[in-house]
Enzyme design. Sequence first.
Site, mmCIF file in Angstrom:
data_model
loop_
_atom_site.group_PDB
_atom_site.id
_atom_site.type_symbol
_atom_site.label_atom_id
_atom_site.label_comp_id
_atom_site.label_asym_id
_atom_site.label_seq_id
_atom_site.Cartn_x
_atom_site.Cartn_y
_atom_site.Cartn_z
ATOM 1 N N LYS A 209 24.238 29.526 54.324
ATOM 2 C CA LYS A 209 24.617 30.264 52.947
ATOM 3 C C LYS A 209 24.379 29.117 51.944
ATOM 4 C CE LYS A 209 26.230 32.966 49.746
ATOM 5 N NZ LYS A 209 25.360 34.220 49.223
ATOM 6 N N LYS B 109 29.620 26.607 41.814
ATOM 7 C CA LYS B 109 30.497 26.574 42.981
ATOM 8 C C LYS B 109 29.696 26.152 44.293
ATOM 9 C CE LYS B 109 31.790 29.999 45.094
ATOM 10 N NZ LYS B 109 31.836 30.959 46.526
HETATM 11 P P1 NAD Z 1 35.827 38.320 42.840
HETATM 12 O O1 NAD Z 1 36.313 37.230 42.297
HETATM 13 O O2 NAD Z 1 35.340 39.461 42.447
HETATM 14 O O3 NAD Z 1 36.837 38.790 44.131
HETATM 15 C C1 NAD Z 1 37.675 37.952 44.862
HETATM 16 C C2 NAD Z 1 39.136 38.757 44.985
HETATM 17 O O4 NAD Z 1 40.026 37.899 45.706
HETATM 18 C C3 NAD Z 1 39.709 39.073 43.651
HETATM 19 O O5 NAD Z 1 40.023 40.479 43.635
HETATM 20 C C4 NAD Z 1 41.130 38.182 43.504
HETATM 21 O O6 NAD Z 1 42.112 38.765 43.043
HETATM 22 C C5 NAD Z 1 41.329 37.983 45.225
HETATM 23 N N1 NAD Z 1 42.214 36.879 45.335
HETATM 24 C C6 NAD Z 1 42.045 35.571 45.066
HETATM 25 N N2 NAD Z 1 42.959 34.809 45.438
HETATM 26 C C7 NAD Z 1 43.777 35.724 46.264
HETATM 27 C C8 NAD Z 1 44.977 35.459 47.259
HETATM 28 N N3 NAD Z 1 45.527 34.413 47.467
HETATM 29 N N4 NAD Z 1 45.358 36.638 47.874
HETATM 30 C C9 NAD Z 1 44.740 37.445 47.859
HETATM 31 N N5 NAD Z 1 43.683 37.924 46.962
HETATM 32 C C10 NAD Z 1 43.327 36.975 46.161
HETATM 33 O O7 NAD Z 1 34.648 37.416 43.908
HETATM 34 P P2 NAD Z 1 33.463 38.277 44.776
HETATM 35 O O8 NAD Z 1 32.132 38.595 43.727
HETATM 36 O O9 NAD Z 1 33.856 39.556 45.340
HETATM 37 O O10 NAD Z 1 32.963 37.196 45.793
HETATM 38 C C11 NAD Z 1 33.780 36.805 46.856
HETATM 39 C C12 NAD Z 1 33.240 35.638 47.665
HETATM 40 O O11 NAD Z 1 31.835 36.277 48.070
HETATM 41 C C13 NAD Z 1 32.918 34.487 46.840
HETATM 42 O O12 NAD Z 1 33.193 33.400 47.781
HETATM 43 C C14 NAD Z 1 31.455 34.461 46.562
HETATM 44 O O13 NAD Z 1 30.792 33.349 46.238
HETATM 45 C C15 NAD Z 1 31.075 35.368 47.617
HETATM 46 N N6 NAD Z 1 29.628 36.301 47.291
HETATM 47 C C16 NAD Z 1 29.606 36.929 46.064
HETATM 48 C C17 NAD Z 1 28.522 37.723 45.734
HETATM 49 C C18 NAD Z 1 28.277 38.441 44.708
HETATM 50 O O14 NAD Z 1 27.298 39.069 44.257
HETATM 51 N N7 NAD Z 1 29.365 38.641 43.775
HETATM 52 C C19 NAD Z 1 27.405 37.749 46.770
HETATM 53 C C20 NAD Z 1 27.456 36.982 47.957
HETATM 54 C C21 NAD Z 1 28.871 36.190 48.211
#
Ligand code: NAD
Length: 287
Positions: free
Chosen positions: A168, A236
Amino acid sequence: MTTIGFVGLGVMGSPMAANLVAAGHAVTGYDVSAERLDRLADAGGKAAGDVAGAVAGADVVITMLPDSPQVEEVAAEILRHAGPGLLYLDMSTISPSTSRRVAEQAAARGVRALDAPVSGGERGAVDGTLSIMVGGAGGDFEAALPVLRALGTTIVHVGPPGAGQTVKAANQLVVGGIYGLVAEAIVLLEGSGVDPVAGLDVLAGGLAGSRVLDLKRHSMIRREFAPGFRIDLHHKDMGIAVAAAREAGVALPLTGQVAQLVAAARAQGHGSLDHSALLKVIERLNG
Ligand code: NAD
């Protein structure tokens, strides 16, 4: 049908959990945000009041959290409440070294852990067409496949614990680099009085072609930067790539430079824009 606990119901986790429900799995989810729990209930899942509630009775637990600190905190809680033989998949993008540490802690508790980060963005999460790169034991990968097939179409076992995160990181440095170069191409074309639409159309059909050009050239030329994948998250991920390179003892000079450009985008206040907003940094360099 599998009983699945799902922690982290954000931009990615929410549609992923909905796809698991649609595939016939029983999903109990938890998120610190109550509004995100409501969305899971609307999709046919069950809301838990804490991590322990999502883990109770689960055969498989999935986390989709922002970064390494949240995964370490939640993983510790999952391991505290795990039943024997639990399969734990962390699908967040975090550092490979954190994934290896979590896998060791899981093994000590008899839990099978995989790092399974994804590529494909929110669209891929909604459509169930993510690319999933999986690190961990081969047998555990096989066991996870029926669940992962509800989430993605390209699902590859790439090596031992942490290897999924390393792949990744490689993905993110390539995507960041391409955005930087497409931005420079736009600045060159416009600065030379050449129509960037016609110019990038030709590039997209030749050896310079890429998914970034296919999907984002028109919005970049129009300066539309609604996310998408936010600069903050790519910042990040560039940090993860630079740290992984240091740990592996390799030099990645272009990655270093792209990481600084992404950092500049964030410093200029563009953290919540799409990562294609790297164009704003290149434009600013040019006055
Ligand atoms: P996001 O911020 O929308 O979602 C993360 C969720 O985790 C939030 O709803 C938050 O409330 C929750 N959270 C945080 N701490 C918590 C805890 N201690 N207990 C329970 N819930 C908790 O982020 P996202 O865009 O969904 O991304 C998630 C992961 O996927 C990241 O690592 C990101 O880099 C990766 N990612 C994102 C994308 C994209 O296009 N958004 C694509 C590929 C990978």
